[in-house]
Write a protein that holds these residues in place. Structure first.
Motif, PDB file in Angstrom:
ATOM      1  N   THR B  44       1.075  -1.062  -0.017  1.00  0.00           N
ATOM      2  CA  THR B  44      -0.011   0.059   0.030  1.00  0.00           C
ATOM      3  C   THR B  44       0.934   1.320   0.158  1.00  0.00           C
ATOM      4  O   THR B  44       1.911   1.131   0.877  1.00  0.00           O
ATOM      5  N   TYR B 237      -5.266   0.575  -4.911  1.00  0.00           N
ATOM      6  CA  TYR B 237      -3.935   1.014  -4.238  1.00  0.00           C
ATOM      7  C   TYR B 237      -3.613   0.026  -3.081  1.00  0.00           C
ATOM      8  O   TYR B 237      -2.986   0.236  -2.147  1.00  0.00           O
ATOM      9  N   SER B 238      -3.951  -1.277  -3.434  1.00  0.00           N
ATOM     10  CA  SER B 238      -3.703  -2.488  -2.570  1.00  0.00           C
ATOM     11  C   SER B 238      -4.021  -2.140  -0.987  1.00  0.00           C
ATOM     12  O   SER B 238      -3.361  -2.161  -0.161  1.00  0.00           O
ATOM     13  N   ALA B 239      -5.118  -1.678  -0.835  1.00  0.00           N
ATOM     14  CA  ALA B 239      -5.840  -1.354   0.382  1.00  0.00           C
ATOM     15  C   ALA B 239      -6.969  -2.117   0.804  1.00  0.00           C
ATOM     16  O   ALA B 239      -7.991  -1.266   1.086  1.00  0.00           O
TER      17      ALA B 239
END
Lengths: 398, 398
Positions: B44, B237-239
């Motif tokens: 992230t 956003y890889s969140a």
């Protein structure tokens, strides 16, 4: 484009619908004291942000659908303080008490079915039910009776073949009532006789005054398989913006079905759960101090109300709300007038008209809800404004 | 105690139902490579935790029901990169893309109505609809055709008097398909002719390969009043654990009604919104680098699959999933066998059987979904395990 009937049937938030008028008042330079919303000014324990700040993984990854194990464990430990045993597989973490209530409604009621709820009730119960085609069947309570429940016979008479559950807020929002153990036992008897679920919203559990304690439905015998307890850190630890709630039940089938609802929305935010787990470990003194603070505020608020001629209001014993019946026709008109027409040295006060907190049309039109969530000095001034405003309004409308 | 029919009718998550068997395998000392779930290993951006750590108010207070102004503004700016204009009053912040989809379904469909969805589809669409008494009417697509849409006539033939909306995931989960502008225009024509809403789930918008770009429904003319766009920071956003999504529409009536749903659950977590606002300001290079990384992984995965005899699989151009049709009868049995019976030097691999991603019973039984979310070395090993496992399974079942 056509929108669904169910969403159109949903009520606008009565707590929030006057907000644009408050904004206008502020733009005109008025200072508005807010007694209309349950956003406490109490500090969130610093442990919350510490736990959040300490998160050191490089990926903000999904949590488990049922919740972070550390938070579930902390909640299980917390219940033990009240002599209540919920094992870790009997607890699910939710997006605030709100999602817990929605899941409880969806899992217990089909479209077209209904839930018994004492009125006036927390208005978002409308949204949680209408949105999924469930209706609220109200049990009317009154200011004169301090919003306590009517007799067992009256409650039984409200049950229909479509009733699936009883839902209560205890201590009560918006009434401040704390139901006695005897009242809960009557509800338990009704639930057993009519085979109903009991959805017990206990998010204000710690907020009881005058030495009273709140009996949880987790302490009532013989209904373990039908009790669903809803909780939240929002008010307890003044962490409304964390949106961490929970759902507990000893009914394994219920838990199994609700896990499907949990899985479909994947999980609750990871960081907020870590923060909430830290909150549940905060020392008891924090809760005791907060309790003392609210009792002082309750006394300030009630003291003013009880001295106004024509106001009906029994001293509430829980949560941080008071409903007062005022000697006027329409509390919404009065609330609007306070924002648009009234000021005292440039100050005015905002509160919630209560009519929309009732399901029965026509009830509560002369009632207001006051959330005593300001610190002493501001609260005294806000209540002075209410008193002055009411006197002026009555004079103008004579 | 009786539970609702609707919750009982909900499918168990096909992505998660094999998890207990993976846990057993791990307990026996096996290493399990996970290609079954869309949890990326990508870092992230550090801006998320920086924004969260910088929160310095002493109270974790409610945010606005429609969302934090800074996040709404950031999303409005983000859309401009794609030539799409959504003003700040046309954007609502939700608890992940999940809640955005639920709100879109509840606001557009009443109980008993239905939504057209190309199958196979993201299985949680089942939960979002079944839970609120809406059904999915599938438009079947096939591996042989790279999961592209059938002709306009075939789509029109699926519409019934109860159809209220078309819902698509573009780029597609679980298919990896990126619909062409022409395909979207056909859907737009169907929507106009049959007066349907278009719910466009574009959470994988940035994940397109081979120089292709994803056309958003925000770029299609003539359907502005019926388009609802769902977005999320989870994959972008890889969140995933932040649970921040959004809902956009130019239809003011739709926004007005959905705000009621937003108000009833009060707000989305405050801290996560501040983190997400920072994500939307991360430089484009981050997204470009992530894109390159996934394209490399797509190539590794597809390369192995395309060399296995009897596998049907067109090279997907988006998201981070591949569906492969395997030369076996039952992919769920195969997936279970891989966890229980197979290992290669103590290693095995987990993926998702695809049958439950179809609404039409009997379809997809020989298909698996692979989420290429591991870094190169692990992915190569995982795909080697899949190949070896498949060969061994076919041998055993001859």
């Amino acid at each position: 484009m056509q929108l669904s009937k169910r969403v159109q049937a949903m009520q606008q938030s009565p707590v929030r619908k006057l907000v644009p008028f408050a904004e206008q008042a502020k733009k005109k330079g008025k200072k508005v004291y807010h007694l209309n919303i349950g956003q406490p000014d109490i500090k969130t324990p610093k442990e919350f942000m510490e736990a959040v700040r300490n998160y050191d993984s490089e990926v903000i990854a999904y949590s488990f659908s049922n919740g972070e194990p550390s938070l579930i464990k902390a909640i299980s430990e917390y219940y033990k303080r009240f002599g209540i045993t919920y094992n870790e597989d009997e607890i699910l973490i939710t997006n605030g008490g709100s999602e817990a209530l929605i899941f409880a409604v969806v899992a217990t009621c089909d479209a077209g079915e209904e839930i018994l709820v004492p009125e006036p009730f927390y208005t978002n119960y409308n949204g949680f039910t209408t949105g999924v085609n469930v209706s609220i069947n109200p049990i009317t309570t009154t200011a004169e009776n301090g919003f306590h429940l009517p007799s067992k016979e009256e409650i039984l008479a409200r049950v229909t073949p479509k009733t699936r559950a009883i839902m209560i807020s205890n201590p009560g929002n918006p009434t401040g009532v704390v139901y006695s153990k005897e009242e809960l036992e009557i509800l338990a008897e009704v639930a057993k006789e009519k085979n109903l679920w009991i959805i017990s919203d206990e998010v204000y559990r710690e907020f009881t005054y005058d030495g009273l304690t709140c009996t949880s439905f987790g302490n009532i015998k013989g209904v373990e398989d039908r009790v669903i307890i809803v909780d939240s850190v929002s008010k307890r630890y003044s962490a409304c913006g964390a949106r961490i709630g929970s759902l507990c039940s000893k009914n394994k089938d219920f838990i199994k079905e609700v896990i499907k609802l949990c899985q479909s929305r994947l999980c609750v935010p990871t960081l907020e759960q870590l923060g909430a787990a830290a909150l549940y470990k905060v020392e008891q003194k924090y809760l005791d101090d907060v309790n003392k603070e609210y009792m002082k505020r309750r006394d300030i608020t009630f003291d003013v109300l009880s001295k106004i001629n024509g106001v009906v209001c029994k001293k509430p014993t829980g949560a941080f709300y008071i409903i007062a019946k005022l000697p006027i026709d329409d509390a919404e008109k009065f609330a609007l007038w306070m924002l648009q027409e009234f000021d005292d040295n440039g100050d005015t006060v905002m509160f919630s008209p209560v009519a929309d907190f009732y399901a029965t049309k026509g009830l509560g039109k002369d009632e207001v809800r006051i959330a005593y969530i300001l610190e002493e000095k501001d609260l005294i001034r806000a209540m002075e404004l209410l008193k002055k405003g009411l006197e002026a309004y009555i004079k103008v409308n004579k």
